[in-house]
Design a protein around this motif. Structure first.
Motif, PDB file in Angstrom:
ATOM      1  N   LEU A  94      -4.069 108.239 -27.083  1.00 40.56           N
ATOM      2  CA  LEU A  94      -3.356 108.462 -28.338  1.00 40.56           C
ATOM      3  C   LEU A  94      -3.697 109.835 -28.899  1.00 40.56           C
ATOM      4  N   ILE A  95      -2.755 110.393 -29.646  1.00 41.47           N
ATOM      5  CA  ILE A  95      -2.948 111.655 -30.349  1.00 41.47           C
ATOM      6  C   ILE A  95      -2.635 111.404 -31.817  1.00 41.47           C
ATOM      7  N   THR A  96      -3.525 111.795 -32.702  1.00 34.01           N
ATOM      8  CA  THR A  96      -3.289 111.518 -34.113  1.00 34.01           C
ATOM      9  C   THR A  96      -2.330 112.523 -34.742  1.00 34.01           C
ATOM     10  N   GLN A  97      -1.666 112.058 -35.782  1.00 32.06           N
ATOM     11  CA  GLN A  97      -0.991 112.975 -36.690  1.00 32.06           C
ATOM     12  C   GLN A  97      -2.072 113.863 -37.297  1.00 32.06           C
ATOM     13  N   LEU A  98      -1.682 115.010 -37.804  1.00 31.02           N
ATOM     14  CA  LEU A  98      -2.661 115.932 -38.356  1.00 31.02           C
ATOM     15  C   LEU A  98      -3.390 115.339 -39.567  1.00 31.02           C
ATOM     16  N   PHE A  99      -4.581 115.814 -39.795  1.00 26.38           N
ATOM     17  CA  PHE A  99      -5.371 115.432 -40.966  1.00 26.38           C
ATOM     18  C   PHE A  99      -6.235 116.624 -41.337  1.00 26.38           C
ATOM     19  N   PHE A 100      -6.633 116.702 -42.594  1.00 26.60           N
ATOM     20  CA  PHE A 100      -7.408 117.845 -43.075  1.00 26.60           C
ATOM     21  C   PHE A 100      -8.806 117.469 -43.524  1.00 26.60           C
ATOM     22  N   ASP A 101      -9.130 116.198 -43.445  1.00 26.33           N
ATOM     23  CA  ASP A 101     -10.457 115.709 -43.815  1.00 26.33           C
ATOM     24  C   ASP A 101     -10.967 114.879 -42.643  1.00 26.33           C
ATOM     25  N   ASN A 102     -11.996 115.364 -41.971  1.00 25.57           N
ATOM     26  CA  ASN A 102     -12.483 114.671 -40.775  1.00 25.57           C
ATOM     27  C   ASN A 102     -12.950 113.256 -41.063  1.00 25.57           C
ATOM     28  N   GLN A 103     -13.424 113.015 -42.274  1.00 23.01           N
ATOM     29  CA  GLN A 103     -13.884 111.675 -42.618  1.00 23.01           C
ATOM     30  C   GLN A 103     -12.750 110.665 -42.503  1.00 23.01           C
ATOM     31  N   VAL A 104     -11.529 111.099 -42.812  1.00 25.13           N
ATOM     32  CA  VAL A 104     -10.357 110.237 -42.659  1.00 25.13           C
ATOM     33  C   VAL A 104     -10.206 109.812 -41.197  1.00 25.13           C
ATOM     34  N   TYR A 105     -10.401 110.750 -40.295  1.00 23.70           N
ATOM     35  CA  TYR A 105     -10.306 110.456 -38.860  1.00 23.70           C
ATOM     36  C   TYR A 105     -11.414 109.504 -38.409  1.00 23.70           C
ATOM     37  N   TYR A 106     -12.645 109.749 -38.857  1.00 23.87           N
ATOM     38  CA  TYR A 106     -13.758 108.895 -38.443  1.00 23.87           C
ATOM     39  C   TYR A 106     -13.568 107.456 -38.936  1.00 23.87           C
ATOM     40  N   GLU A 107     -13.100 107.319 -40.154  1.00 19.89           N
ATOM     41  CA  GLU A 107     -12.857 105.979 -40.688  1.00 19.89           C
ATOM     42  C   GLU A 107     -11.706 105.300 -39.947  1.00 19.89           C
ATOM     43  N   PHE A 108     -10.700 106.073 -39.586  1.00 21.81           N
ATOM     44  CA  PHE A 108      -9.584 105.524 -38.802  1.00 21.81           C
ATOM     45  C   PHE A 108     -10.075 105.034 -37.442  1.00 21.81           C
ATOM     46  N   LEU A 109     -10.937 105.808 -36.806  1.00 21.45           N
ATOM     47  CA  LEU A 109     -11.486 105.399 -35.509  1.00 21.45           C
ATOM     48  C   LEU A 109     -12.186 104.048 -35.617  1.00 21.45           C
ATOM     49  N   ASP A 110     -13.003 103.884 -36.627  1.00 22.42           N
ATOM     50  CA  ASP A 110     -13.734 102.630 -36.813  1.00 22.42           C
ATOM     51  C   ASP A 110     -12.766 101.461 -36.980  1.00 22.42           C
ATOM     52  N   LYS A 111     -11.718 101.657 -37.784  1.00 23.99           N
ATOM     53  CA  LYS A 111     -10.752 100.583 -38.015  1.00 23.99           C
ATOM     54  C   LYS A 111      -9.943 100.292 -36.755  1.00 23.99           C
ATOM     55  N   ALA A 112      -9.600 101.337 -36.011  1.00 22.11           N
ATOM     56  CA  ALA A 112      -8.850 101.135 -34.775  1.00 22.11           C
ATOM     57  C   ALA A 112      -9.677 100.336 -33.766  1.00 22.11           C
ATOM     58  N   ARG A 113     -10.942 100.681 -33.636  1.00 23.37           N
ATOM     59  CA  ARG A 113     -11.803  99.960 -32.687  1.00 23.37           C
ATOM     60  C   ARG A 113     -11.961  98.503 -33.101  1.00 23.37           C
ATOM     61  N   SER A 114     -12.068  98.259 -34.400  1.00 18.17           N
ATOM     62  CA  SER A 114     -12.229  96.881 -34.865  1.00 18.17           C
ATOM     63  C   SER A 114     -10.947  96.072 -34.688  1.00 18.17           C
ATOM     64  N   THR A 115      -9.817  96.770 -34.507  1.00 16.87           N
ATOM     65  CA  THR A 115      -8.536  96.098 -34.260  1.00 16.87           C
ATOM     66  C   THR A 115      -8.328  95.833 -32.777  1.00 16.87           C
ATOM     67  N   GLY A 116      -9.252  96.308 -31.944  1.00 18.77           N
ATOM     68  CA  GLY A 116      -9.134  96.113 -30.504  1.00 18.77           C
ATOM     69  C   GLY A 116      -8.448  97.255 -29.784  1.00 18.77           C
ATOM     70  N   ILE A 117      -8.325  98.395 -30.460  1.00 20.39           N
ATOM     71  CA  ILE A 117      -7.732  99.584 -29.840  1.00 20.39           C
ATOM     72  C   ILE A 117      -8.866 100.424 -29.273  1.00 20.39           C
ATOM     73  N   ASN A 118      -8.978 100.423 -27.940  1.00 22.67           N
ATOM     74  CA  ASN A 118     -10.108 101.081 -27.299  1.00 22.67           C
ATOM     75  C   ASN A 118      -9.700 102.266 -26.432  1.00 22.67           C
ATOM     76  N   LEU A 119      -8.464 102.720 -26.580  1.00 22.64           N
ATOM     77  CA  LEU A 119      -8.001 103.885 -25.834  1.00 22.64           C
ATOM     78  C   LEU A 119      -8.612 105.160 -26.410  1.00 22.64           C
ATOM     79  N   PRO A 120      -8.693 106.235 -25.608  1.00 26.06           N
ATOM     80  CA  PRO A 120      -9.099 107.528 -26.170  1.00 26.06           C
ATOM     81  C   PRO A 120      -8.142 107.935 -27.289  1.00 26.06           C
ATOM     82  N   ILE A 121      -8.693 108.435 -28.389  1.00 27.14           N
ATOM     83  CA  ILE A 121      -7.881 108.857 -29.532  1.00 27.14           C
ATOM     84  C   ILE A 121      -8.197 110.321 -29.833  1.00 27.14           C
ATOM     85  N   CYS A 122      -7.288 111.204 -29.439  1.00 30.46           N
ATOM     86  CA  CYS A 122      -7.482 112.641 -29.640  1.00 30.46           C
ATOM     87  C   CYS A 122      -7.165 113.024 -31.077  1.00 30.46           C
ATOM     88  N   ALA A 123      -7.970 113.912 -31.621  1.00 33.37           N
ATOM     89  CA  ALA A 123      -7.811 114.347 -33.007  1.00 33.37           C
ATOM     90  C   ALA A 123      -6.788 115.473 -33.099  1.00 33.37           C
TER      91      ALA A 123
END
Length: 227
Positions: free
Chosen positions: A116-145
């Motif tokens: 996966l490739i994320t839409q743009l973001f300007f605050d890295n903390q937003v990305y890190y929190e998204f990663l945690d939520k994605a993993r807890s949802t069972g999404i374990n694919l590589p997620i490029c920032a």
């Protein structure tokens, strides 16, 4: 197609061709996949795409591939492509909330996306929190920032309106300080993107995708700085 073929065959780098489906039927997608195969391009980013202004409500609501997950599933069943998908750290603008958006993203992953490739973001903390939520949802694919350097004040307004990304105070202050000086704004925007990427690298992210907006000199400056 011409650009993807050049990257793949002349530069010998795997090209990731973007394929949208919002205005396409099965026959249209088949025609594009045939062209890609002929060009030896076998990596695609499967996207729904933005609704064209000419598309009526009836056409939009009766489209053959309602979502990118439908396109992903079709490509997975009918081709041997390596398929990437998009995701939204601050949720898709049409989604009710991030939790429901992640459930839809899981469908895309299950349909055959490999990363996966994320839409743009300007605050890295937003990305890190998204990663945690994605993993807890069972999404374990590589997620490029996905990182977009903002090199003009006007670009920020257009970008935010299209992506729905939030603007942190640090970036807003940068625009306020340098927005009227094109040269300084360009430098400050590139430095901001470099700072984001260096922080992402320290967190060992799965990959980084730079939204270059057809500005190769900007991309070159960023890549030189982060190596």
């Amino acid at each position: 197609m011409e650009i993807a073929s050049y990257i793949q065959n002349n530069l010998k780098i795997n090209a990731l061709a973007h394929m949208t489906c919002v205005g396409s039927g099965k026959e249209d997608i088949d025609a594009v996949t045939a062209q890609l195969k002929e060009a030896n391009v076998n990596h695609v980013l499967a996207l729904r795409g933005d609704r064209p202004p000419y598309m009526s409500d009836e056409q939009f609501n009766s489209r053959h591939f309602p979502h990118a997950s439908d396109l992903t599933g079709y490509l997975n069943s009918s081709t041997d492509f390596h398929i990437a998908g998009a995701c939204y750290p601050e949720k898709h603008y049409e989604a009710k909330d991030l939790d429901s958006d992640l459930l839809h993203l899981k469908k895309k992953c299950d349909a055959g996306a490999e990363f996966l490739i994320t839409q743009l973001f300007f605050d890295n903390q937003v990305y890190y929190e998204f990663l945690d939520k994605a993993r807890s949802t069972g999404i374990n694919l590589p997620i490029c920032a996905g990182i977009m350097p903002i090199t003009s004040a006007k670009q920020l307004g257009t970008t935010v309106s299209l992506s729905g990304s939030s603007v942190p105070k640090k970036l807003a202050d940068l625009i306020a300080t340098y927005g009227d000086d094109p040269a300084e704004m360009r430098k400050a925007g590139i430095d901001y993107a470099i700072e984001q990427i260096l922080d992402l690298k320290t967190h060992h992210v799965d990959g980084i995708h730079i939204y270059t907006m057809n500005k190769p000199k900007v991309a070159r400056e960023i890549v030189s700085a982060i190596r």
